[in-house]
Scaffold this motif. Structure first.
Motif, PDB file in Angstrom:
ATOM      1  N   PRO A 203       3.957   3.669   1.109  1.00 21.44           N
ATOM      2  CA  PRO A 203       2.882   4.655   1.227  1.00 21.44           C
ATOM      3  C   PRO A 203       2.899   5.731   0.133  1.00 21.44           C
TER       4      PRO A 203
ATOM      5  N   LEU B  36      -4.301   4.952   3.051  1.00 23.80           N
ATOM      6  CA  LEU B  36      -2.909   4.798   3.491  1.00 23.80           C
ATOM      7  C   LEU B  36      -2.808   3.826   4.662  1.00 23.80           C
TER       8      LEU B  36
ATOM      9  N   LEU C 139      -0.186   6.457  -2.118  1.00 18.21           N
ATOM     10  CA  LEU C 139      -0.781   7.798  -2.172  1.00 18.21           C
ATOM     11  C   LEU C 139      -0.922   8.266  -3.619  1.00 18.21           C
TER      12      LEU C 139
END
Ligand code: SF4
Length: 329
Positions: free
Chosen positions: A32, A127, A36
């Motif tokens: 993640p 996400l 991001l």
């Protein structure tokens, strides 16, 4: 498009993406943090520019903890060339919150993700779908353009009604079994075939479901704000103590970064003229007149930066270009 075709539309996109999807480094990971970072970089920067910087930036800051531990100046410096510096500030704020509230790991639930600084609807959708393959809606400019055409919808895509409608559609259309591929495919369709201007409908995987009668005229947008021309008069004042620069105060667009000092036009009009620099920022067309000053009285916020420190002093690209051009070698 009729509602009965929604699932076929989603499946056609997933199948197309399986065969034709482009390979980007952020599509090879489910981390993640890496996702991001890619999403934040891609928000206002082109894919080729992000490709040139992404992996090196991640090597410098491979985890939220690594960015949280860096000081703001180092974070700003690492972002030079990518522009829109508030993005790295908010990325760092999110990294700090992840470390302080979640032990440096990403929370898996939507409400906790949404509570992180700088994380909005789009980033939550990215996400959830890209890192965890959860059926979350995602709308960006490419997705909006595809929806406006597929549904032959004349509602301005940047109006509150247009945005609401597209987020509702995105939530209803998302592929329940493969949201990661579906959301990637939808964005990629907008980037590659359903492009601004004339789309390449003959190659489109969802042509059978598209109801656009004049796709070239969609999407409709609200009237653009007018471009405003602005001028600045700046000085180049370099001494044995260094180069005189002004630190941008809190609340300014480039808060925490340095720029060449600004003066009133009449104050420096007679000084030797070095160059005129022209660039655009959002809806402003900027012309900057640079003059060389042999003497100067530092004003509030201004200080001399030793020449050896300039390479790691954060500054926006226009200032970096001038510093590189005029710095004594
Ligand atoms: S058929 Fe054409 S207008 Fe419709 S979604 Fe495909 S590329 Fe876009």
């Amino acid at each position: 498009m009729q509602e009965e075709h929604y699932s076929d539309f989603a499946q056609a996109l997933v199948d197309w993406f399986g065969k034709q999807g482009r390979d980007y480094p952020w599509r090879r990971t489910t981390d993640p943090w890496a996702i991001l970072v890619s999403e934040v970089m891609l928000q206002q920067t082109t894919i080729p520019t992000v490709l040139a910087r992404y992996e090196a930036w991640l090597a410098q800051f491979p985890t939220p903890a690594s960015l949280a531990a860096a000081d703001e100046q180092a974070a700003l410096r690492s972002w030079e060339g990518l522009g829109y510096y508030r993005r790295v500030r908010s990325l760092r704020a999110a990294a700090i919150a992840l470390c302080e509230q979640h032990g440096g790991r990403f929370p898996g639930d939507e409400a906790a993700l949404r509570a992180l600084p700088g994380i909005g609807d789009y980033t939550v959708g990215a996400l959830l779908s890209f890192a965890w393959n959860r059926p979350a809606p995602l709308v960006d400019a490419n997705v909006s353009r595809v929806f406006a055409r597929v549904f032959n919808d004349p509602t301005p895509v940047d109006s509150p009604a247009g945005r609401r409608r597209h987020w509702e559609l995105a939530a209803r259309l998302v592929h329940p079994g493969n949201p990661r591929a579906y959301n990637s495919a939808l964005m990629e369709l907008g980037q590659t075939l359903c492009t601004t201007g004339s789309p390449t409908c003959l190659l489109c995987p969802v042509r059978a479901y598209c109801t656009a009668t004049n796709p070239e005229e969609l999407p409709v947008k609200l009237p653009k704000k007018e471009i405003t021309a602005i001028e600045h008069w700046d000085i180049w004042h370099c001494t044995a103590d260094g180069l005189l620069m002004e630190k941008q105060p809190d609340g300014r667009r480039h808060e925490g970064m340095y720029r060449l000092p600004r003066r009133a036009a009449e104050e420096i009009a007679d000084l030797p003229h070095l160059c005129d620099q022209k660039y655009s920022v959002t809806r402003y067309k900027v012309t900057r007149h640079l003059h060389r000053a042999d003497t100067a009285t530092p004003q509030a916020g201004e200080c001399y930066i030793p020449l050896a420190d300039l390479s790691h002093t954060p500054m926006a690209s226009p200032d970096r270009k001038l510093v590189q051009k005029y710095l004594p070698r």
